[in-house]
Design a protein around this motif. Structure first.
Motif, mmCIF file in Angstrom:
data_model
loop_
_atom_site.group_PDB
_atom_site.id
_atom_site.type_symbol
_atom_site.label_atom_id
_atom_site.label_comp_id
_atom_site.label_asym_id
_atom_site.label_seq_id
_atom_site.Cartn_x
_atom_site.Cartn_y
_atom_site.Cartn_z
ATOM 1 N N PHE A 1 -55.034 25.623 -10.091
ATOM 2 C CA PHE A 1 -54.195 25.911 -8.933
ATOM 3 C C PHE A 1 -53.726 27.364 -8.885
ATOM 4 O O PHE A 1 -52.999 27.742 -7.966
ATOM 5 C CB PHE A 1 -52.958 25.006 -8.943
ATOM 6 N N ALA A 2 -54.119 28.163 -9.861
ATOM 7 C CA ALA A 2 -53.616 29.532 -9.936
ATOM 8 C C ALA A 2 -54.015 30.359 -8.720
ATOM 9 O O ALA A 2 -53.260 31.219 -8.272
ATOM 10 C CB ALA A 2 -54.124 30.209 -11.217
ATOM 11 N N GLY A 3 -55.196 30.093 -8.184
ATOM 12 C CA GLY A 3 -55.702 30.918 -7.094
ATOM 13 C C GLY A 3 -55.390 30.410 -5.701
ATOM 14 O O GLY A 3 -55.953 30.910 -4.724
ATOM 15 N N ILE A 4 -54.508 29.432 -5.584
ATOM 16 C CA ILE A 4 -54.155 28.917 -4.255
ATOM 17 C C ILE A 4 -52.653 28.684 -4.189
ATOM 18 O O ILE A 4 -52.051 28.129 -5.111
ATOM 19 C CB ILE A 4 -54.926 27.614 -3.934
ATOM 20 N N ASP A 5 -52.060 29.130 -3.101
ATOM 21 C CA ASP A 5 -50.618 29.016 -2.910
ATOM 22 C C ASP A 5 -50.368 28.263 -1.606
ATOM 23 O O ASP A 5 -50.494 28.818 -0.514
ATOM 24 C CB ASP A 5 -49.980 30.406 -2.857
ATOM 25 N N LEU A 6 -50.024 26.996 -1.722
ATOM 26 C CA LEU A 6 -49.850 26.164 -0.534
ATOM 27 C C LEU A 6 -48.567 26.478 0.222
ATOM 28 O O LEU A 6 -48.404 26.023 1.361
ATOM 29 C CB LEU A 6 -49.863 24.681 -0.927
ATOM 30 N N ASP B 1 -44.455 22.237 12.108
ATOM 31 C CA ASP B 1 -45.415 21.227 12.544
ATOM 32 C C ASP B 1 -46.050 20.615 11.292
ATOM 33 O O ASP B 1 -46.993 21.160 10.726
ATOM 34 C CB ASP B 1 -46.483 21.882 13.431
ATOM 35 N N TRP B 2 -45.531 19.473 10.866
ATOM 36 C CA TRP B 2 -45.963 18.912 9.589
ATOM 37 C C TRP B 2 -47.423 18.474 9.618
ATOM 38 O O TRP B 2 -48.114 18.550 8.598
ATOM 39 C CB TRP B 2 -45.060 17.752 9.168
ATOM 40 N N ARG B 3 -47.923 18.021 10.763
ATOM 41 C CA ARG B 3 -49.329 17.627 10.852
ATOM 42 C C ARG B 3 -50.242 18.823 10.629
ATOM 43 O O ARG B 3 -51.217 18.748 9.865
ATOM 44 C CB ARG B 3 -49.622 16.981 12.208
ATOM 45 N N ALA B 4 -49.922 19.923 11.287
ATOM 46 C CA ALA B 4 -50.715 21.141 11.113
ATOM 47 C C ALA B 4 -50.602 21.658 9.685
ATOM 48 O O ALA B 4 -51.586 22.145 9.105
ATOM 49 C CB ALA B 4 -50.266 22.210 12.108
ATOM 50 N N ALA B 5 -49.402 21.538 9.114
ATOM 51 C CA ALA B 5 -49.193 22.021 7.742
ATOM 52 C C ALA B 5 -50.023 21.213 6.750
ATOM 53 O O ALA B 5 -50.710 21.784 5.887
ATOM 54 C CB ALA B 5 -47.712 21.945 7.385
ATOM 55 N N LEU B 6 -49.982 19.897 6.857
ATOM 56 C CA LEU B 6 -50.735 19.056 5.924
ATOM 57 C C LEU B 6 -52.242 19.244 6.097
ATOM 58 O O LEU B 6 -52.986 19.264 5.109
ATOM 59 C CB LEU B 6 -50.369 17.586 6.128
ATOM 60 N N HIS C 1 -48.164 26.702 -11.578
ATOM 61 C CA HIS C 1 -49.018 26.672 -10.383
ATOM 62 C C HIS C 1 -48.993 25.290 -9.737
ATOM 63 O O HIS C 1 -48.924 25.170 -8.505
ATOM 64 C CB HIS C 1 -50.451 27.052 -10.759
ATOM 65 N N SER C 2 -49.043 24.250 -10.546
ATOM 66 C CA SER C 2 -48.987 22.887 -10.030
ATOM 67 C C SER C 2 -47.657 22.622 -9.342
ATOM 68 O O SER C 2 -47.608 22.069 -8.230
ATOM 69 C CB SER C 2 -49.196 21.879 -11.163
ATOM 70 N N LEU C 3 -46.564 23.020 -9.993
ATOM 71 C CA LEU C 3 -45.243 22.759 -9.432
ATOM 72 C C LEU C 3 -45.016 23.522 -8.132
ATOM 73 O O LEU C 3 -44.386 23.007 -7.205
ATOM 74 C CB LEU C 3 -44.168 23.133 -10.450
ATOM 75 N N ARG C 4 -45.531 24.749 -8.047
ATOM 76 C CA ARG C 4 -45.387 25.527 -6.817
ATOM 77 C C ARG C 4 -46.022 24.791 -5.642
ATOM 78 O O ARG C 4 -45.444 24.705 -4.551
ATOM 79 C CB ARG C 4 -46.058 26.890 -6.990
ATOM 80 N N ASN C 5 -47.186 24.216 -5.878
ATOM 81 C CA ASN C 5 -47.908 23.565 -4.787
ATOM 82 C C ASN C 5 -47.359 22.188 -4.448
ATOM 83 O O ASN C 5 -47.327 21.805 -3.272
ATOM 84 C CB ASN C 5 -49.393 23.508 -5.127
ATOM 85 N N THR D 1 -41.919 19.799 0.516
ATOM 86 C CA THR D 1 -41.140 20.468 1.552
ATOM 87 C C THR D 1 -41.588 20.022 2.934
ATOM 88 O O THR D 1 -40.773 19.736 3.820
ATOM 89 C CB THR D 1 -41.276 21.995 1.432
ATOM 90 N N VAL D 2 -42.888 19.947 3.143
ATOM 91 C CA VAL D 2 -43.427 19.531 4.437
ATOM 92 C C VAL D 2 -43.122 18.064 4.712
ATOM 93 O O VAL D 2 -42.687 17.701 5.818
ATOM 94 C CB VAL D 2 -44.946 19.789 4.484
ATOM 95 N N LEU D 3 -43.305 17.208 3.721
ATOM 96 C CA LEU D 3 -43.108 15.776 3.935
ATOM 97 C C LEU D 3 -41.635 15.432 4.172
ATOM 98 O O LEU D 3 -41.319 14.614 5.048
ATOM 99 C CB LEU D 3 -43.653 15.002 2.726
ATOM 100 N N ARG D 4 -40.761 16.059 3.431
ATOM 101 C CA ARG D 4 -39.333 15.807 3.663
ATOM 102 C C ARG D 4 -38.894 16.426 4.982
ATOM 103 O O ARG D 4 -38.054 15.870 5.700
ATOM 104 C CB ARG D 4 -38.500 16.355 2.518
ATOM 105 N N GLY D 5 -39.482 17.575 5.308
ATOM 106 C CA GLY D 5 -39.163 18.209 6.578
ATOM 107 C C GLY D 5 -39.614 17.387 7.769
ATOM 108 O O GLY D 5 -39.049 17.499 8.867
ATOM 109 N N ALA D 6 -40.626 16.544 7.563
ATOM 110 C CA ALA D 6 -41.105 15.660 8.634
ATOM 111 C C ALA D 6 -40.129 14.528 8.904
ATOM 112 O O ALA D 6 -40.234 13.842 9.926
ATOM 113 C CB ALA D 6 -42.465 15.088 8.268
#
Length: 237
Positions: free
Chosen positions: A77-82, A89-94, A124-128, A134-139
């Motif tokens: 997961f080091a090379g990707i930052d979700l 827009d949670w649908r677009a985010a997911l 890296h795992s925890l960041r993602n 964040t998105v799911l709770r924000g929904a």
């Protein structure tokens, strides 16, 4: 590395004629070994051979194979930052998160197979996972539903990518092109006894269709529909 204790890592001391090691050097060697030879090759002996040291010398940095795999899983997961995909827009985010993560994992040999089922606490795992929650709770999901939906999202994605990265059959492993194998498979399925396997025969073409992107879009649409139902229900648990 994650999960280890300082005392547990001091069992091995490098000999004077061995290369100098650090946690970063050991982890980078594990990443190389995984990328070049695949997950089955990642063992303590294999890592020691990659580094040109005795296996005992590694215990100063990693306690055992499982701790090594935990660290390597986080490194995928080091090379990707979700967090960059978080939006109102949670649908677009997911959708953006899943699409980016699928592309990222497909570029890394056995990455999905390594990660599936592992819940590590590397940075890296925890960041993602924080971004996903964040998105799911924000929904508007309850804590229970957000946690369970996150699990469903990641296990579905890892399983999908692991299936994409796996060889279709012994014929493909031996060198046959996947498309040729699927064409032959469709023929074999159509030739099955229709009285015993009516659905297999009827759907032979759909079952062997090559469009994995369309299958991914279908899976994402169904997953989003399920989360949408939870959001609409709005029932705390």
């Amino acid at each position: 590395m994650p999960g280890g204790g300082a005392g547990a890592r001091r069992r091995g001391r490098p000999r004077k004629d061995e290369p100098a090691l650090t946690e970063r050097v050991v982890l980078d060697a594990g990443v190389r070994l995984l990328a070049r030879d695949g997950l089955d090759a990642v063992t303590m002996r294999g890592l020691a051979a990659e580094l040109g040291v005795r296996a005992a010398s590694l215990y100063r940095y990693v306690r055992n194979k499982d701790e090594l795999l935990d660290a390597l899983a986080d490194e995928q997961f080091a090379g990707i930052d979700l967090t960059r995909y978080v939006q109102d827009d949670w649908r677009a985010a997911l959708t953006a998160m899943a699409t980016a993560l699928r592309r990222h994992l497909l570029a890394r040999r056995d990455a999905a197979r390594l990660i599936a089922g592992r819940f590590t606490t590397g940075p890296h795992s925890l960041r993602n996972i924080e971004a996903l929650l964040t998105v799911l709770r924000g929904a508007g999901l309850s804590d229970h539903d957000a946690a369970f939906a996150a699990y469903t999202c990641v296990t579905s994605l890892f399983g999908f990518v692991a299936a994409e990265q796996n060889r279709l059959s012994a014929e493909v492993a031996a060198g046959m092109a996947p498309r040729e194998y699927l064409d032959r498979l469709a023929g074999r399925l159509r030739a099955m006894p229709a009285d015993r396997y009516p659905n297999v025969v009827a759907l032979a073409g759909e079952l062997t269709a090559p469009d994995l992107a369309a299958r991914f879009d279908f899976a994402m649409a169904r997953l989003l529909a399920g989360i949408d139902a939870l959001v609409a229900a709005g029932e705390p648990r």
